[in-house]
Design a protein around this motif. Structure first.
Motif, PDB file in Angstrom:
ATOM      1  N   MET A   1       0.838  -1.194   0.000  1.00 17.49           N
ATOM      2  CA  MET A   1       0.000   0.000   0.000  1.00 17.49           C
ATOM      3  C   MET A   1       0.874   1.247   0.000  1.00 17.49           C
ATOM      4  SD  MET A   1      -3.018   1.014   2.666  1.00 17.49           S
ATOM      5  CE  MET A   1      -3.997   2.488   2.425  1.00 17.49           C
ATOM      6  N   ALA A   2       0.568   2.198  -0.883  1.00 19.90           N
ATOM      7  CA  ALA A   2       1.386   3.397  -1.023  1.00 19.90           C
ATOM      8  C   ALA A   2       1.281   4.271   0.220  1.00 19.90           C
ATOM      9  CB  ALA A   2       0.931   4.189  -2.249  1.00 19.90           C
ATOM     10  N   VAL A   3       2.419   4.858   0.602  1.00 21.20           N
ATOM     11  CA  VAL A   3       2.454   5.813   1.703  1.00 21.20           C
ATOM     12  C   VAL A   3       2.068   7.179   1.145  1.00 21.20           C
ATOM     13  CG1 VAL A   3       3.883   6.918   3.456  1.00 21.20           C
ATOM     14  CG2 VAL A   3       4.270   4.511   2.864  1.00 21.20           C
ATOM     15  N   THR A   4       1.038   7.785   1.701  1.00 22.37           N
ATOM     16  CA  THR A   4       0.622   9.100   1.240  1.00 22.37           C
ATOM     17  C   THR A   4       0.815  10.104   2.358  1.00 22.37           C
ATOM     18  OG1 THR A   4      -1.158  10.341   0.138  1.00 22.37           O
ATOM     19  CG2 THR A   4      -1.798   8.785   1.883  1.00 22.37           C
ATOM     20  N   TRP A   5       0.470  11.374   2.129  1.00 22.71           N
ATOM     21  CA  TRP A   5       0.775  12.424   3.084  1.00 22.71           C
ATOM     22  C   TRP A   5      -0.259  13.536   3.001  1.00 22.71           C
ATOM     23  CZ3 TRP A   5       4.075  10.711  -0.809  1.00 22.71           C
ATOM     24  CH2 TRP A   5       4.100  11.484  -1.982  1.00 22.71           C
ATOM     25  N   ASP A   6      -0.188  14.448   3.986  1.00 25.55           N
ATOM     26  CA  ASP A   6      -1.185  15.503   4.093  1.00 25.55           C
ATOM     27  C   ASP A   6      -0.768  16.750   3.312  1.00 25.55           C
ATOM     28  OD1 ASP A   6       0.751  16.797   5.639  1.00 25.55           O
ATOM     29  OD2 ASP A   6      -0.138  16.139   7.532  1.00 25.55           O
ATOM     30  N   ASP A   7      -1.629  17.784   3.384  1.00 20.43           N
ATOM     31  CA  ASP A   7      -1.385  19.001   2.609  1.00 20.43           C
ATOM     32  C   ASP A   7      -0.134  19.739   3.075  1.00 20.43           C
ATOM     33  OD1 ASP A   7      -3.630  18.475   1.112  1.00 20.43           O
ATOM     34  OD2 ASP A   7      -4.918  19.904   2.174  1.00 20.43           O
ATOM     35  N   GLU A   8       0.153  19.731   4.378  1.00 21.89           N
ATOM     36  CA  GLU A   8       1.343  20.419   4.874  1.00 21.89           C
ATOM     37  C   GLU A   8       2.601  19.822   4.258  1.00 21.89           C
ATOM     38  OE1 GLU A   8       3.772  21.451   9.016  1.00 21.89           O
ATOM     39  OE2 GLU A   8       2.210  19.912   9.006  1.00 21.89           O
ATOM     40  N   LEU A   9       2.705  18.504   4.269  1.00 28.05           N
ATOM     41  CA  LEU A   9       3.883  17.858   3.691  1.00 28.05           C
ATOM     42  C   LEU A   9       3.912  18.039   2.184  1.00 28.05           C
ATOM     43  CD1 LEU A   9       4.056  14.543   5.746  1.00 28.05           C
ATOM     44  CD2 LEU A   9       5.205  16.713   6.176  1.00 28.05           C
ATOM     45  N   ASP A  10       2.756  17.999   1.543  1.00 28.91           N
ATOM     46  CA  ASP A  10       2.733  18.171   0.093  1.00 28.91           C
ATOM     47  C   ASP A  10       3.216  19.564  -0.299  1.00 28.91           C
ATOM     48  OD1 ASP A  10       1.901  16.713  -2.399  1.00 28.91           O
ATOM     49  OD2 ASP A  10       0.710  18.542  -2.664  1.00 28.91           O
ATOM     50  N   ALA A  11       2.870  20.560   0.511  1.00 28.08           N
ATOM     51  CA  ALA A  11       3.336  21.919   0.222  1.00 28.08           C
ATOM     52  C   ALA A  11       4.849  22.012   0.349  1.00 28.08           C
ATOM     53  CB  ALA A  11       2.657  22.911   1.159  1.00 28.08           C
ATOM     54  N   ILE A  12       5.437  21.262   1.279  1.00 26.72           N
ATOM     55  CA  ILE A  12       6.901  21.228   1.421  1.00 26.72           C
ATOM     56  C   ILE A  12       7.527  20.561   0.211  1.00 26.72           C
ATOM     57  CG2 ILE A  12       8.797  20.225   2.753  1.00 26.72           C
ATOM     58  CD1 ILE A  12       7.051  20.636   5.247  1.00 26.72           C
ATOM     59  N   PHE A  13       6.997  19.403  -0.188  1.00 30.16           N
ATOM     60  CA  PHE A  13       7.536  18.702  -1.356  1.00 30.16           C
ATOM     61  C   PHE A  13       7.382  19.546  -2.619  1.00 30.16           C
ATOM     62  CE2 PHE A  13       6.108  14.587   0.951  1.00 30.16           C
ATOM     63  CZ  PHE A  13       7.200  14.681   1.801  1.00 30.16           C
ATOM     64  N   ALA A  14       6.320  20.339  -2.675  1.00 27.77           N
ATOM     65  CA  ALA A  14       6.078  21.176  -3.844  1.00 27.77           C
ATOM     66  C   ALA A  14       6.910  22.445  -3.822  1.00 27.77           C
ATOM     67  CB  ALA A  14       4.600  21.549  -3.926  1.00 27.77           C
ATOM     68  N   GLY A  15       7.246  22.934  -2.614  1.00 26.86           N
ATOM     69  CA  GLY A  15       7.812  24.268  -2.525  1.00 26.86           C
ATOM     70  C   GLY A  15       9.293  24.375  -2.272  1.00 26.86           C
ATOM     71  N   ASP A  16       9.920  23.348  -1.701  1.00 28.67           N
ATOM     72  CA  ASP A  16      11.349  23.461  -1.374  1.00 28.67           C
ATOM     73  C   ASP A  16      12.195  23.466  -2.642  1.00 28.67           C
ATOM     74  OD1 ASP A  16      10.662  23.547   1.253  1.00 28.67           O
ATOM     75  OD2 ASP A  16      11.856  21.813   1.863  1.00 28.67           O
ATOM     76  N   LEU A  17      13.152  24.391  -2.699  1.00 23.26           N
ATOM     77  CA  LEU A  17      13.992  24.512  -3.871  1.00 23.26           C
ATOM     78  C   LEU A  17      15.054  23.427  -3.934  1.00 23.26           C
ATOM     79  CD1 LEU A  17      14.557  26.243  -6.377  1.00 23.26           C
ATOM     80  CD2 LEU A  17      16.076  27.640  -4.965  1.00 23.26           C
ATOM     81  N   THR A  18      15.500  22.963  -2.774  1.00 21.49           N
ATOM     82  CA  THR A  18      16.520  21.918  -2.746  1.00 21.49           C
ATOM     83  C   THR A  18      16.220  20.937  -1.622  1.00 21.49           C
ATOM     84  OG1 THR A  18      18.923  21.503  -2.759  1.00 21.49           O
ATOM     85  CG2 THR A  18      18.106  23.108  -1.181  1.00 21.49           C
ATOM     86  N   ALA A  19      16.792  19.764  -1.704  1.00 16.13           N
ATOM     87  CA  ALA A  19      16.713  18.749  -0.654  1.00 16.13           C
ATOM     88  C   ALA A  19      18.074  18.059  -0.614  1.00 16.13           C
ATOM     89  CB  ALA A  19      15.606  17.733  -0.939  1.00 16.13           C
ATOM     90  N   VAL A  20      18.317  17.327   0.467  1.00 22.94           N
ATOM     91  CA  VAL A  20      19.571  16.576   0.564  1.00 22.94           C
ATOM     92  C   VAL A  20      19.279  15.098   0.375  1.00 22.94           C
ATOM     93  CG1 VAL A  20      21.395  15.816   2.131  1.00 22.94           C
ATOM     94  CG2 VAL A  20      20.844  18.235   1.945  1.00 22.94           C
TER      95      VAL A  20
END
Length: 304
Positions: free
Chosen positions: A1-20
């Motif tokens: 079953m796929a792991v999904t996430w809420d709107d707060e986390l989705d906004a981070i994944f959508a908005g961060d310019l870089t990740a490590v």
């Protein structure tokens, strides 16, 4: 079953310019380096992603051999997310070496949105031809999300997906010893000039863990590291990354290390890094040159 996430986390994944990105080494250590996620994600499928170059064959070979990776969303500068959460995503990576035309178009649209438009014209189309060809997406099927309420990892995290394992066991010391192999004071000075410092190591289930750290004293035995997140007991191979970045990733400063972490101190064994000036024209000229060189080398080396 796929792991999904809420709107707060989705906004981070959508908005961060870089990740490590943290990925495993054959000896059971971890390497940390900055990547551009450019908002690549599929919440319904439980998948996030980033872009990379096929020219980085060493990294891609290691991911192909052991796809367990982590992505740490650790900084909000120059992005659109307002949350202060530090988010660690662990999962299995797949390098899409031959993306479909539709996938290439998707990446191009996302890249232009986050990194700015690419110049066009006879010269630029020729100069950046290989650069565009070797930039590919990497998909990460999410196994676990660990989210702290604060970018410094203060407070208890919430966990989505697989439960957190216990502490990883200590590792066998390297054959050549655990002591620093490069000048500790110089390493510490260069790291202190960067805005973000992160430690990467392999957790008990084999997935890399990437957490923010602060540098303390530096001496003959290594550099003292402190973190609000729990650091692993015992000795182990670990990666240490210091980096800074500017809007649209034009202007970068990166210091990357492998070494040994034990007793709260980090002994650096290797060092790599670069500094890119905040000039997009120069950066594109450099990227185009490196891509052309990488493609030529790949053509001369079968099955690389």
């Amino acid at each position: 079953m796929a792991v999904t996430w809420d709107d707060e986390l989705d906004a981070i994944f959508a908005g961060d310019l870089t990740a490590v990105l943290g990925y495993r080494t054959p000896a059971g250590g971890a390497v940390a380096l900055a990547v551009a996620p450019i908002g690549l994600r599929d919440r319904a499928a439980g998948r996030i992603g980033f872009t990379t170059s096929l020219g980085f064959s060493k990294k891609l070979d290691r991911i192909a051999r052991d796809p367990r990776v982590a992505m740490a969303f650790h900084a909000r500068e120059h992005g659109s997310a307002s949350s202060r959460a530090y988010v660690l995503v662990q999962g299995d990576a797949t390098v899409v070496e031959r993306p479909s035309p539709e996938r290439r178009a998707e990446v191009a649209v996302h890249a232009a949105r986050y990194l700015g438009p690419t110049p066009r014209g006879r010269f630029w189309d020729w100069w950046l031809r290989e650069y565009g060809q070797v930039r590919v997406p990497v998909d990460v099927a999410v196994e676990r999300i660990v989210a702290w309420p604060d970018l410094g990892c203060a407070g208890p995290p919430r966990v989505l997906g697989a439960p957190l394992p216990g502490d990883p066991p200590p590792q066998r010391p390297p054959r050549n010893g655990t002591a620093p192999r490069i000048a500790v004071a110089d390493v510490a000075d260069r790291l202190r000039r960067t805005d973000h410092t992160l430690l990467a190591y392999c957790g008990a289930d084999g997935y890399p863990v990437v957490v923010p750290v602060e540098l303390g004293s530096a001496g003959a035995g290594g550099i003292e590291l402190r973190s609000a997140a729990a650091l692993p007991p015992g000795g182990r191979r670990a990666g240490l990354l210091g980096h800074s970045y500017r809007p649209r990733l034009v202007g970068l400063d990166t210091r990357q290390h492998t070494g040994w972490f034990e007793g709260g101190r980090y002994a650096p064994h290797t060092e790599a890094g670069y500094r890119a000036p905040p000039n997009k024209t120069f950066l594109l000229l450099l990227n185009g040159l490196l891509a052309k060189r990488g493609v030529r080398q790949a053509r001369r080396t079968p099955n690389c």
